[in-house]
Design a protein around this motif. Sequence first.
Motif, short mmCIF file in Angstrom:
data_model
loop_
_atom_site.label_atom_id
_atom_site.label_comp_id
_atom_site.label_asym_id
_atom_site.label_seq_id
_atom_site.Cartn_x
_atom_site.Cartn_y
_atom_site.Cartn_z
N SER A 17 16.71 -43.26 -6.32
CA SER A 17 16.93 -42.08 -6.87
C SER A 17 17.35 -41.06 -5.98
CB SER A 17 15.84 -41.82 -7.68
OG SER A 17 15.66 -42.74 -8.66
N GLY A 18 17.22 -41.19 -4.63
CA GLY A 18 17.70 -39.98 -3.73
C GLY A 18 16.32 -39.33 -3.12
N PHE A 19 15.27 -39.50 -3.38
CA PHE A 19 14.13 -39.13 -2.73
C PHE A 19 13.89 -39.78 -1.25
CE2 PHE A 19 13.28 -37.99 -7.15
CZ PHE A 19 12.87 -36.58 -7.09
N ALA A 20 13.59 -38.75 -0.43
CA ALA A 20 13.12 -39.36 0.83
C ALA A 20 11.39 -39.36 0.72
CB ALA A 20 13.36 -38.26 2.03
N SER B 132 24.24 -32.63 -13.01
CA SER B 132 23.79 -32.00 -11.80
C SER B 132 23.06 -32.98 -10.91
CB SER B 132 22.89 -30.76 -12.00
OG SER B 132 21.68 -31.35 -12.41
N GLY B 133 23.02 -34.35 -11.18
CA GLY B 133 22.38 -35.45 -10.50
C GLY B 133 22.86 -35.46 -9.06
N PRO B 134 24.13 -35.59 -8.89
CA PRO B 134 24.45 -35.83 -7.48
C PRO B 134 24.13 -34.69 -6.59
CG PRO B 134 26.11 -36.38 -9.05
CD PRO B 134 25.17 -35.89 -9.75
N HIS C 108 3.03 -43.42 -12.37
CA HIS C 108 4.33 -43.86 -12.29
C HIS C 108 5.28 -43.08 -12.87
CE1 HIS C 108 3.30 -47.98 -10.64
NE2 HIS C 108 2.14 -47.62 -11.01
N VAL C 109 5.34 -41.70 -12.35
CA VAL C 109 6.47 -40.80 -12.96
C VAL C 109 7.88 -41.28 -12.90
CG1 VAL C 109 6.84 -38.43 -12.93
CG2 VAL C 109 4.46 -38.96 -12.86
N PRO C 110 8.53 -41.26 -13.71
CA PRO C 110 9.91 -41.57 -13.33
C PRO C 110 10.61 -40.30 -12.53
CG PRO C 110 9.48 -42.01 -15.71
CD PRO C 110 8.36 -41.29 -15.15
N ALA C 111 11.58 -40.89 -11.83
CA ALA C 111 12.38 -39.91 -10.89
C ALA C 111 12.88 -38.71 -11.71
CB ALA C 111 13.30 -40.47 -10.16
N LEU C 112 13.57 -39.20 -13.11
CA LEU C 112 14.34 -38.17 -13.77
C LEU C 112 13.03 -37.12 -14.37
CD1 LEU C 112 16.79 -37.42 -15.16
CD2 LEU C 112 16.12 -38.74 -17.19
N ALA C 113 12.06 -37.39 -14.54
CA ALA C 113 10.92 -36.14 -14.85
C ALA C 113 10.65 -35.22 -13.50
CB ALA C 113 9.59 -37.11 -15.37
N ILE C 114 10.59 -36.15 -12.51
CA ILE C 114 10.56 -35.24 -11.23
C ILE C 114 11.64 -34.32 -10.91
CG2 ILE C 114 9.93 -35.23 -8.73
CD1 ILE C 114 8.47 -37.98 -9.30
N ARG C 115 12.79 -34.75 -11.08
CA ARG C 115 14.04 -33.91 -11.04
C ARG C 115 13.99 -32.84 -11.99
NH1 ARG C 115 16.16 -34.81 -6.35
NH2 ARG C 115 16.73 -36.88 -5.69
N ARG C 116 13.69 -33.11 -13.29
CA ARG C 116 13.42 -31.85 -14.35
C ARG C 116 12.76 -30.99 -14.02
NH1 ARG C 116 11.33 -32.38 -20.43
NH2 ARG C 116 11.27 -30.17 -20.70
N LEU C 117 11.34 -31.43 -13.47
CA LEU C 117 10.25 -30.46 -12.93
C LEU C 117 10.74 -29.56 -11.91
CD1 LEU C 117 7.27 -29.73 -13.13
CD2 LEU C 117 6.92 -31.22 -11.27
N LEU C 118 11.32 -30.31 -10.82
CA LEU C 118 11.96 -29.49 -9.78
C LEU C 118 13.06 -28.20 -10.31
CD1 LEU C 118 12.08 -32.28 -7.13
CD2 LEU C 118 10.54 -30.07 -7.11
N ALA C 119 13.74 -28.91 -11.31
CA ALA C 119 15.08 -27.95 -11.70
C ALA C 119 14.61 -26.76 -12.72
CB ALA C 119 15.83 -28.90 -12.39
#
Length: 153
Positions: free
Chosen positions: A47-50, A15-17, A88-99
């Motif tokens: 990683s696509g964040f603004a 679902s990344g894109p 320094h939280v990786p973007a992948l962890a932030i994406r998982r939190l949001l999902a």
Amino acid sequence: MRRRGLLATALLAVSGPALAQRDERVEVWRDPNCGCCSGWIAHLRTSGFAVEDRVVPSVAPFRRMLGTPADLLSCHAARVAGLAIEGHVPALAIRRLLAERPAGVVGLAVPAMPIGSPGMEVPGQPPDTYDVIGWRADGTHEPFMRFVGAQPA
């Protein structure tokens, strides 16, 4: 935890894109003299964040506003979609939190500054293994994901 993390990583890869197109806005508060924060911000943007980069004389008032527990402090603070981010939280962890939006979790943190975490890359040094910690409003916390550098462990 490892199986759940692998499943989440696989789902995020598929679902990344779609998630990147959401262009989530991240507000960052950082010290003007910190170079590693710029590296973390570049990681988020890639990683696509603004990212709204706010250089401030002190990050402490923003940490109080976000409710960051004292034992989870690092070098910068951020907020995304009403959730707090520390260090320094990786973007992948932030994406998982949001999902996933785990019940009760109000923020993620990477305490200290592990070598190899986004923005803390050191040429010639192997990356540390570290936990991204999820915390609740009452200050309790537990591991959310484990990483080696910017990759899930």
